[in-house]
Design a protein around this motif. Structure first.
Motif, mmCIF file in Angstrom:
data_model
loop_
_atom_site.group_PDB
_atom_site.id
_atom_site.type_symbol
_atom_site.label_atom_id
_atom_site.label_comp_id
_atom_site.label_asym_id
_atom_site.label_seq_id
_atom_site.Cartn_x
_atom_site.Cartn_y
_atom_site.Cartn_z
ATOM 1 N N LEU A 1 1.069 -1.419 -0.066
ATOM 2 C CA LEU A 1 -0.176 -0.081 -0.065
ATOM 3 C C LEU A 1 0.872 1.366 -0.144
ATOM 4 C CD1 LEU A 1 -3.022 0.259 1.762
ATOM 5 C CD2 LEU A 1 -1.580 2.209 2.423
ATOM 6 N N LEU B 1 0.852 3.804 -2.955
ATOM 7 C CA LEU B 1 0.341 5.049 -3.029
ATOM 8 C C LEU B 1 1.499 6.240 -3.187
ATOM 9 C CD1 LEU B 1 -2.211 4.912 -0.216
ATOM 10 C CD2 LEU B 1 -2.757 5.060 -2.337
ATOM 11 N N PHE C 1 1.395 6.635 -6.720
ATOM 12 C CA PHE C 1 0.423 7.503 -7.047
ATOM 13 C C PHE C 1 0.917 8.935 -6.842
ATOM 14 C CE2 PHE C 1 -3.358 10.217 -5.822
ATOM 15 C CZ PHE C 1 -3.904 10.130 -6.885
ATOM 16 N N ILE C 2 1.390 9.441 -5.815
ATOM 17 C CA ILE C 2 1.768 10.778 -5.487
ATOM 18 C C ILE C 2 3.026 11.307 -6.453
ATOM 19 C CG2 ILE C 2 2.825 12.287 -3.795
ATOM 20 C CD1 ILE C 2 1.721 10.349 -1.746
ATOM 21 N N VAL D 1 1.168 11.666 -9.769
ATOM 22 C CA VAL D 1 0.242 12.988 -10.072
ATOM 23 C C VAL D 1 1.014 14.388 -9.883
ATOM 24 C CG1 VAL D 1 -1.959 12.041 -9.634
ATOM 25 C CG2 VAL D 1 -0.478 13.159 -7.588
ATOM 26 N N LEU E 1 6.272 19.256 -0.225
ATOM 27 C CA LEU E 1 5.604 19.821 -1.277
ATOM 28 C C LEU E 1 5.823 21.162 -1.755
ATOM 29 C CD1 LEU E 1 3.439 18.817 -3.614
ATOM 30 C CD2 LEU E 1 1.681 19.615 -1.916
ATOM 31 N N LEU F 1 -1.487 24.464 -11.520
ATOM 32 C CA LEU F 1 -1.530 23.461 -10.353
ATOM 33 C C LEU F 1 -0.131 23.663 -9.373
ATOM 34 C CD1 LEU F 1 -2.533 20.982 -9.200
ATOM 35 C CD2 LEU F 1 -1.321 19.457 -10.631
ATOM 36 N N LEU G 1 -1.163 24.539 -5.616
ATOM 37 C CA LEU G 1 -0.593 23.659 -4.708
ATOM 38 C C LEU G 1 0.229 24.058 -3.676
ATOM 39 C CD1 LEU G 1 0.580 20.283 -6.664
ATOM 40 C CD2 LEU G 1 -1.287 20.635 -5.166
ATOM 41 N N ILE H 1 1.089 7.456 4.512
ATOM 42 C CA ILE H 1 0.800 7.839 3.074
ATOM 43 C C ILE H 1 -0.504 7.918 2.595
ATOM 44 C CG2 ILE H 1 1.317 6.672 1.134
ATOM 45 C CD1 ILE H 1 4.072 6.012 2.023
ATOM 46 N N ILE H 2 -1.643 7.178 3.372
ATOM 47 C CA ILE H 2 -2.848 7.313 3.014
ATOM 48 C C ILE H 2 -3.303 8.675 3.325
ATOM 49 C CG2 ILE H 2 -5.144 6.598 3.970
ATOM 50 C CD1 ILE H 2 -4.054 3.864 4.383
ATOM 51 N N VAL I 1 -1.540 11.362 3.547
ATOM 52 C CA VAL I 1 -0.670 12.232 2.491
ATOM 53 C C VAL I 1 -1.438 12.355 1.181
ATOM 54 C CG1 VAL I 1 1.391 12.406 1.210
ATOM 55 C CG2 VAL I 1 1.401 12.412 3.771
ATOM 56 N N THR I 2 -1.927 11.086 0.735
ATOM 57 C CA THR I 2 -2.323 10.953 -0.665
ATOM 58 C C THR I 2 -3.815 11.711 -0.514
ATOM 59 O OG1 THR I 2 -1.424 8.834 -0.728
ATOM 60 C CG2 THR I 2 -3.077 9.470 -2.240
ATOM 61 N N LEU J 1 -3.074 15.362 -0.576
ATOM 62 C CA LEU J 1 -2.743 15.789 -2.012
ATOM 63 C C LEU J 1 -3.994 15.969 -2.962
ATOM 64 C CD1 LEU J 1 -0.283 16.597 -3.755
ATOM 65 C CD2 LEU J 1 -0.202 14.203 -4.567
ATOM 66 N N LEU J 2 -4.724 14.918 -3.016
ATOM 67 C CA LEU J 2 -5.972 15.071 -3.856
ATOM 68 C C LEU J 2 -6.685 16.301 -3.510
ATOM 69 C CD1 LEU J 2 -6.877 13.130 -5.914
ATOM 70 C CD2 LEU J 2 -8.372 12.327 -4.431
ATOM 71 N N ILE K 1 -5.062 19.297 -4.787
ATOM 72 C CA ILE K 1 -5.253 19.350 -6.176
ATOM 73 C C ILE K 1 -6.851 19.974 -6.347
ATOM 74 C CG2 ILE K 1 -5.690 18.147 -8.380
ATOM 75 C CD1 ILE K 1 -3.569 16.278 -7.391
ATOM 76 N N TYR L 1 -7.842 17.495 -14.854
ATOM 77 C CA TYR L 1 -6.819 16.986 -13.983
ATOM 78 C C TYR L 1 -7.265 16.132 -12.762
ATOM 79 C CZ TYR L 1 -2.116 15.801 -12.784
ATOM 80 O OH TYR L 1 -0.871 15.237 -12.374
ATOM 81 N N SER M 1 -7.014 12.303 -11.822
ATOM 82 C CA SER M 1 -6.245 11.684 -10.640
ATOM 83 C C SER M 1 -7.017 11.018 -9.650
ATOM 84 C CB SER M 1 -5.737 13.235 -9.803
ATOM 85 O OG SER M 1 -5.093 13.806 -10.568
ATOM 86 N N ILE N 1 -7.766 7.611 -11.040
ATOM 87 C CA ILE N 1 -6.535 6.662 -10.817
ATOM 88 C C ILE N 1 -6.665 6.191 -9.361
ATOM 89 C CG2 ILE N 1 -3.981 6.433 -10.955
ATOM 90 C CD1 ILE N 1 -4.302 8.419 -13.300
ATOM 91 N N LEU N 2 -6.588 7.255 -8.319
ATOM 92 C CA LEU N 2 -6.751 6.802 -7.056
ATOM 93 C C LEU N 2 -7.681 5.768 -6.605
ATOM 94 C CD1 LEU N 2 -5.152 7.218 -4.412
ATOM 95 C CD2 LEU N 2 -6.683 9.090 -4.128
#
Lengths: 228, 671
Positions: free
Chosen positions: A72, A76, A79-80, A83, B65, B100, B104, B254-255, B257-258, B261-262, B265, B642, B646, B649-650
């Motif tokens: 996982l 992920l 993915f980061i 994008v 970032l 973007l 961001l 990471i979950i 953070v993802t 990020l989404l 965006i 975009y 994204s 895909i996620l």
């Protein structure tokens, strides 16, 4: 309990990172146990460096859970990277759209131009370099045959980009660099020029002459506009 | 524990393993990568991994970032007062994904403050600042100050209206600090006034000094954290179990953070930072309001008017800072359970609640209205006679109102006529003024109104000499009021006529003069600001919202052209071309065909409006015609596309992971 341990298999991590790598998951069979137990070896497995934590028994289910967490995290992170990577790369490699808005520059009132006597006139053009806008002085040769028949020549020789001049005695345009010679209509009379003088787009409004500044590729027979 | 008998390296560990292992060993003999990884990832978390512990990592991710998007913006951004705004607009509009990268960075900056606040609340509630973690907390508080500093200096860098005024107010607040205020202000501004040196200083603070310090401090914060580890839950029962940082906590990090990020965006795509227009120090119509993260201070200031202001600007922030720094020393009791530390938890709650409440009040507050209604009613005084009524009609329909105002309604080009009845001018004098203004004032630019009939003239004069309601609208801009304007205009006309006598202005068929577009055409103006300027400068001729309908006697069309919808010859769906087209008219003016009573003034050439103000007007006029001045012009995905791509895909990745997990569980259950 007999303490013979047998390593059945190793997982993909040691394949990638080497057998000493801390993520190595080693399946060890305790003989005498009905269930199969698995070690998660966090540090060096070979030898005696195993700490208490490293030797903690973890069920197969637990190991599977850890494997999933690693998968996982990796997916992920991918993915980061995806994008974010695309915009970062595209923003410096991609083509920046340019607005094509050609603006005619005011050259002169037409009644001030002498008939059949080429004159070199200055004008200013608006120039845009990315976000910096500026005005640039340019010049052009204007030939008036009548108030309705006017030609504007780019002042750049189509041979190799020198600036030619009108010789009023010989009634010819002569380029000083390589002696290309053109007549009053811009036709090549002699010299190495591959094509005649380049005309610039023009328009007449309210008795004023307007011209659109353009540059053309030199040294070739075709008249091709050079884009910014 | 038994002895490992054999290593099975045959199945999926072929020769590759040996090779990789050798390389890994070779590297580690030279640089201790393995130890570095262990330090970074090897940690036992009392009580196991938790989503509560993701906030610090999330902040770190957003900081990274910010560094990347910040550096990337430097490929385009130029920190000079004349190019900062345009270079950033260029990045946002023309560069692929520039929207973007900037979005961001903008939203990332906001997210960082939110995440740090949440992280601090988490640490506070868990009592994670207690011995031996006091210095970790202090370093963290210092990092918060650095982030606030970056937020303040970063906001000024676009050199737009909002950033400029925020910096102006912020540096002024700094100047109220006793003893060092003056020095601090000139240190930040690079002089007494805001200008290029201010921008340079803010730039270097934002991009080098503060982030440089922040990176060192973050390293210290992380080292201290790794050293003492996670404090874990306060319940002893929960503390008995433990989990590993890698991969358990990392996966949760990471979950989160993802998802962040989404979200960033999405915010960049659907709620991009506004184009507030280039900074205009002369502007009096822009009401600065701080960014949301400074709103609580802004509200606090309102409680301390006059000489007490220093309590709000310096006193209260100092107290808050001291409280934050002193937290670990005020609460030294080793107890971690918040229910057993009620006094300190409640004090924290009071502080957080007051900041939140003040922020909300600040968010919904409107600055004191400095503009009264711009349309007071003319008809509120008793009409003395019928002629006054018809005179008023003439005043409104023959274009007088375009230049002159009465009781606050009308244009600002000519003198205000509200008090004309008190000036003691004769009817004859006024008629002469209407027919041949130059006889009264040789430099007058007022056109002759010879098209009016004798009765109309007489009615108009009756109306002008009637008593009007006093003008309740204050002059819009004291530095550029009607008189100054007139003087400027007259000077300009004198200059131009003395130089080129007899040169007629050049027009093309729809009345536009072909001067080049000026600077304003290349700036992205602000629509709301343009609306305000339109109301003041344009509406009296072009009608409400540019719908037209104001007559222009003598012109071929008979009325002032409407701008909504605008002449199709000027319209273009490309915002830059559209802006170029109308810019030339706004800059250089134009005279409609015929012998019109009214003609378009050269707002740019005469400096009636600044280039920045013209850019606002252009954004507004484009907006009236359904064109977005800040339309993104790239060949890549649109912001909305975009985000959707994204997100899809996620979603797919998440489903795949979900099924892999199910499958793995099934396999392990089966075996």
């Amino acid at each position: 309990m007999q303490s013979v341990v047998q390593l059945e298999n190793c997982y993909s991590d040691p394949c990638t990172f080497g057998e000493e790598f801390r993520f190595a998951k080693i399946k060890i069979v305790y003989s005498g146990e009905s269930d199969t137990l698995v070690f998660a070896a966090n540090t060096i497995v070979k030898g005696t460096n195993m700490t208490e934590r490293n030797t903690e028994n973890i069920s197969k289910k637990e190991l599977s859970r850890r494997g999933f967490f690693i998968l996982l995290s990796g997916t992920l992170s991918g993915f980061i990277a995806f994008v974010l990577g695309i915009p970062l790369i595209a923003s410096i490699l991609g083509t920046v759209n340019k607005v094509k808005n050609k603006i005619f520059s005011r050259l002169t009132p037409i009644n001030t131009v002498p008939i059949l006597n080429p004159v070199n006139l200055n004008f200013v053009t608006a120039k845009t370099d990315a976000f910096i806008k500026s005005v640039e002085p340019q010049d052009a040769w204007v030939i008036k045959r009548s108030n309705f028949d006017i030609t504007v020549f780019s002042p750049i020789c189509p041979h190799l980009g020198c600036r030619y001049a009108w010789n009023s005695k010989q009634k010819l345009f002569i380029c000083p660099c390589h002696n290309s010679v053109f007549d009053i209509n811009g036709k090549v009379i002699s010299g190495p020029a591959p094509r005649g003088l380049d005309t610039l787009p023009k328009k007449i409004q309210h008795n004023e002459l307007y011209v659109l500044w353009e540059r053309f590729k030199v040294g070739i027979p075709q008249k091709i506009v050079m884009e910014d | 524990m038994g002895e490992i008998q054999s290593w099975n390296t045959s199945k999926n560990c072929d020769g590759r393993l040996e090779m990789v292992s050798k390389i890994w060993q070779w590297i580690n003999e030279r640089i201790p990568l393995k130890i570095m990884l262990q330090v970074g990832l090897d940690e036992e978390i009392p009580g196991g991994a938790s989503f509560f512990y993701t906030l610090g990592s999330a902040t770190l991710f957003v900081f990274a970032l910010q560094v990347v998007t910040g550096v990337w913006q430097l490929f385009y951004y130029v920190p000079t007062v004349d190019h900062a705004y345009n270079s950033l607009s260029y990045l946002r509009i023309f560069v692929p994904y520039g929207w973007l990268i900037h979005g961001l960075h903008y939203w990332g900056g906001n997210a960082m403050i939110v995440l740090i606040a949440l992280h601090m609340v988490r640490v506070f509630v868990w009592g994670a600042y207690k011995k031996p973690r006091e210095i970790t907390w202090l370093i963290g508080v210092f990092l918060l100050f650095l982030v606030i500093g970056m937020s303040f200096t970063g906001a000024a860098l676009p050199w737009d209206e909002r950033g400029y005024w925020a910096a102006e107010v912020g540096t002024s607040i700094a100047s109220t600090i006793p003893f060092i205020g003056g020095v601090l202000e000139s240190l930040l501004r690079g002089g007494n006034f805001m200008g290029q040196l201010t921008l340079s200083r803010f730039f270097i603070l934002h991009t080098a000094i503060i982030p440089g310090i922040a990176i060192i401090i973050i390293a210290a914060h992380l080292t201290a954290f790794r050293n003492f580890g996670s404090v874990g839950p306060w319940s002893n029962k929960k503390r008995k179990t433990s989990g590993a940082f890698w991969p358990d906590q990392v996966a949760l990090d990471i979950i989160v953070v993802t998802l962040i990020l989404l979200l960033l965006i999405a915010l960049s795509a659907f709620n991009p930072p506004p184009f507030t227009g280039p900074a205009d120090p002369l502007d009096t119509s822009f009401t600065p309001k701080p960014e949301w993260n400074f709103l609580f201070l802004y509200e606090t200031l309102k409680f301390f008017p006059g000489s007490l202001e220093i309590i709000g600007t310096v006193g209260i922030p100092t107290v808050v800072v001291l409280l934050l720094l002193l937290v670990p020393f005020l609460d030294r009791n080793p107890e971690h359970n918040p229910l057993k530390r009620l006094p300190i938890i409640l004090s924290g709650l009071v502080l957080v609640t007051s900041i939140l409440v003040l922020t909300f009040i600040g968010y919904y507050s409107h600055p004191p209205e400095n503009q009264q209604s711009t349309k007071p009613v003319i008809n509120n005084l008793k009409k003395s006679s019928l002629s006054v009524v018809s005179g008023e009609k003439v005043f409104e329909t023959y274009g007088c109102i375009a230049c002159h105002s009465i009781s606050g309604k009308g244009g600002k080009i000519g003198p205000d006529l509200t008090n004309e009845w008190q000036r003691g001018r004769s009817k004859k004098w006024i008629i002469r003024q209407l027919l041949a203004s130059k006889k009264n004032y040789p430099n007058s630019i007022m056109p002759p109104y010879t098209m009016l009939s004798k009765k109309q003239l007489s009615d108009l004069v009756d109306f002008l000499l009637n008593r009007h309601a006093p003008n309740t609208v204050p002059p819009v801009n004291p530095s550029r009021n009607a008189d100054t304007l007139l003087v400027q205009k007259l000077n300009k006309i004198n200059k131009s006529t003395s130089k080129k006598v007899g040169v007629k202005q050049v027009e093309i068929k729809n009345g536009k003069k072909l001067g080049p577009p000026e600077l304003a055409a290349g700036m992205i103006g602000n629509i709301a600001h343009g609306d305000l300027l339109f109301l003041r400068n344009c509406e009296s001729c072009h009608g409400i919202n540019g719908k037209g309908g104001i007559s222009n006697p003598g012109s071929l069309s008979g009325e002032v052209p409407p701008l909504n919808p605008i002449d199709r010859g000027l319209y273009n769906k490309n915002p830059q071309i559209f802006a170029n087209n109308i810019d030339r008219i706004i800059q250089h003016g134009s005279t409609p065909p015929g012998t019109p009573a009214l003609k378009m003034f050269d707002y740019g050439d005469s400096h009636t409006l600044t280039q920045k103000e013209i850019s606002h007007l252009e954004a507004y006029i484009l907006h009236l015609n359904g064109v977005n001045r800040a339309q993104i012009e790239t060949n890549s995905f649109s912001p909305e596309q975009y985000f959707i791509v994204s997100a899809i895909i996620l979603l797919i990745v998440s489903f795949l992971l979900f099924f892999i997990n199910l499958y793995k569980k099934k396999i392990s259950n089966d075996s």
